[in-house]
Write a protein that holds these residues in place. Structure first.
Motif, PDB file in Angstrom:
ATOM      1  N   ARG A  52      16.967   4.216   3.033  1.00 32.51           N
ATOM      2  CA  ARG A  52      16.464   3.242   3.774  1.00 32.51           C
ATOM      3  C   ARG A  52      15.122   3.217   3.379  1.00 32.51           C
ATOM      4  NH1 ARG A  52      19.644   4.087   8.998  1.00 32.51           N
ATOM      5  NH2 ARG A  52      21.726   3.036   8.476  1.00 32.51           N
ATOM      6  N   ARG A  53      14.460   1.895   3.121  1.00 29.85           N
ATOM      7  CA  ARG A  53      12.886   1.851   2.696  1.00 29.85           C
ATOM      8  C   ARG A  53      12.394   0.726   3.370  1.00 29.85           C
ATOM      9  NH1 ARG A  53      10.915   0.263  -3.214  1.00 29.85           N
ATOM     10  NH2 ARG A  53      10.194  -1.440  -2.279  1.00 29.85           N
ATOM     11  N   VAL A  54      11.172   1.046   4.043  1.00 26.67           N
ATOM     12  CA  VAL A  54      10.370  -0.037   4.561  1.00 26.67           C
ATOM     13  C   VAL A  54       9.066   0.043   3.500  1.00 26.67           C
ATOM     14  CG1 VAL A  54      11.361  -0.240   6.911  1.00 26.67           C
ATOM     15  CG2 VAL A  54       9.188   1.338   6.422  1.00 26.67           C
ATOM     16  N   THR A  55       8.495  -1.178   3.537  1.00 25.98           N
ATOM     17  CA  THR A  55       7.343  -1.135   2.442  1.00 25.98           C
ATOM     18  C   THR A  55       6.111  -1.875   3.260  1.00 25.98           C
ATOM     19  OG1 THR A  55       8.871  -1.295   0.824  1.00 25.98           O
ATOM     20  CG2 THR A  55       6.606  -1.819   0.361  1.00 25.98           C
ATOM     21  N   VAL A  56       5.001  -1.063   3.224  1.00 18.68           N
ATOM     22  CA  VAL A  56       3.858  -1.312   4.061  1.00 18.68           C
ATOM     23  C   VAL A  56       2.719  -2.331   3.012  1.00 18.68           C
ATOM     24  CG1 VAL A  56       1.982  -0.433   5.537  1.00 18.68           C
ATOM     25  CG2 VAL A  56       4.296   0.775   5.266  1.00 18.68           C
ATOM     26  N   ASP A  57       2.421  -3.441   3.770  1.00 18.90           N
ATOM     27  CA  ASP A  57       1.749  -4.244   2.758  1.00 18.90           C
ATOM     28  C   ASP A  57       0.431  -3.666   3.673  1.00 18.90           C
ATOM     29  OD1 ASP A  57       3.421  -5.708   1.416  1.00 18.90           O
ATOM     30  OD2 ASP A  57       3.561  -7.504   2.759  1.00 18.90           O
ATOM     31  N   ILE A 114       0.762  -1.258   0.002  1.00 23.97           N
ATOM     32  CA  ILE A 114       0.068   0.007   0.083  1.00 23.97           C
ATOM     33  C   ILE A 114       0.852   1.257   0.007  1.00 23.97           C
ATOM     34  CG2 ILE A 114      -1.702  -1.246   1.224  1.00 23.97           C
ATOM     35  CD1 ILE A 114      -1.085   0.755   3.505  1.00 23.97           C
ATOM     36  N   GLY A 115       2.023   1.440   0.367  1.00 29.54           N
ATOM     37  CA  GLY A 115       2.886   2.425   0.495  1.00 29.54           C
ATOM     38  C   GLY A 115       4.372   2.031   0.874  1.00 29.54           C
TER      39      GLY A 115
END
Ligand code: SIN
Length: 292
Positions: free
Chosen positions: A271-276, A112-113
């Motif tokens: 640095r990336r975190v990816t939201v499910d 989602i983001g």
């Protein structure tokens, strides 16, 4: 719900807002998270300045918005598999994300983001472009909108993450596993209705969309090419100039993004975190809720 400390300033006509008055390294209140989420879905991409996030703090922040994705092809940080380090070293020629795309559309349940944090920024260049796929959808004629409403598209990581693909090309500090033959294909509607706002957006992208469902690749190409051209219209974009400590949080359901590769010989470290999406409640649970 309001949070009086947040100040929101729009940065462009179609999408994008800069938010101040919050320290993202803290354990945020539910009220603040709700206010950030409301700004995220309304403005499609939101920006923060002068933050200081450890990888653990970035994971905690991201997890307030949904479960965090562990990328199937790019290795995460040691000890923090949900954190993807996006690094281009001075000697690297190819950057990560250097073409228009939406993250993870090649999965069955796409992200989602994404929350991207700037650790080290080149002296010039390295901006990221964002394009509103909601505005692009709204600008289409009623006739084409009606045609697209009935279509699904096939997405796959094979092209981008195969040996020949841009993401699989070697960068000295990123470990990418080649996806040839293992990625599979997943089908998503061409027009996505945003589950939180009800706003419609085009959901095809040049990196991962390979054809329309039920159409051959050759038949799909002219219409996909038209959409890919339409979807990068400059009037529906915004551009973010990073500084170290900047954060961008974009809505993958309605935004394309493009990491510019215009800083040869310099280092860029993000640095990336990816939201499910949240897991869907079991059907039985939903039925019993409806009956209650
Ligand atoms: C990405 O596609 O997630 C990378 C964006 C960037 O590095 O600006």
């Amino acid at each position: 719900m309001t949070d009086t400390n947040l100040k929101i300033r729009r940065v462009a006509g179609a999408l994008g807002a800069e938010i101040s008055g919050v320290d993202l390294s803290q354990d945020l209140s539910d009220e603040t998270v709700a206010a950030i989420r409301a700004a995220f879905v309304e403005h499609q991409v939101i920006f923060f300045r002068d933050q200081q996030l450890t990888p653990a703090q970035q994971v905690r922040l991201g997890a307030r918005f949904g479960p965090l994705n562990i990328h199937p092809y790019v290795s995460g940080m040691a000890g923090h598999p949900e954190v993807m380090e996006i690094i281009k070293e001075p000697q690297d020629r190819v950057n990560f994300g250097g073409g228009w795309h939406s993250d993870m559309s090649f999965l069955e349940r796409p992200a989602i983001g994404s929350i991207l944090y700037a650790v080290e920024i080149p002296g010039f260049g390295g901006d990221t472009l964002f394009a509103s796929q909601a505005a692009d959808y709204e600008a289409l004629s009623p006739g084409l909108k009606a045609t697209l409403e009935g279509l699904n598209a096939v997405h796959s990581a094979n092209r981008e993450y195969s040996a020949a693909g841009q993401s699989a090309q070697k960068r000295s500090s990123m470990s990418v596993v080649e996806a040839e033959g293992v990625a599979g294909e997943f089908i998503h509607p061409v027009v996505l209705t945003h589950p939180e706002t009800g706003r419609k957006a085009l959901y095809v992208n040049p990196a991962f969309t390979i054809r329309f469902e039920g159409w051959s690749t050759r038949e799909s190409k002219p219409l996909l090419d038209f959409l890919f051209q339409h979807c990068r219209y400059e009037g529906f974009t915004c551009r973010f100039q990073w500084a170290s400590g900047s954060v961008a949080f974009w809505d993958n359901r309605s935004v394309w993004h493009f990491a510019l590769n215009d800083y040869p010989g310099q280092r860029r470290h993000m640095r990336r975190v990816t939201v499910d999406p949240w897991p869907q409640p079991a059907k039985a649970a939903r039925l019993s809720e409806a009956a209650a």
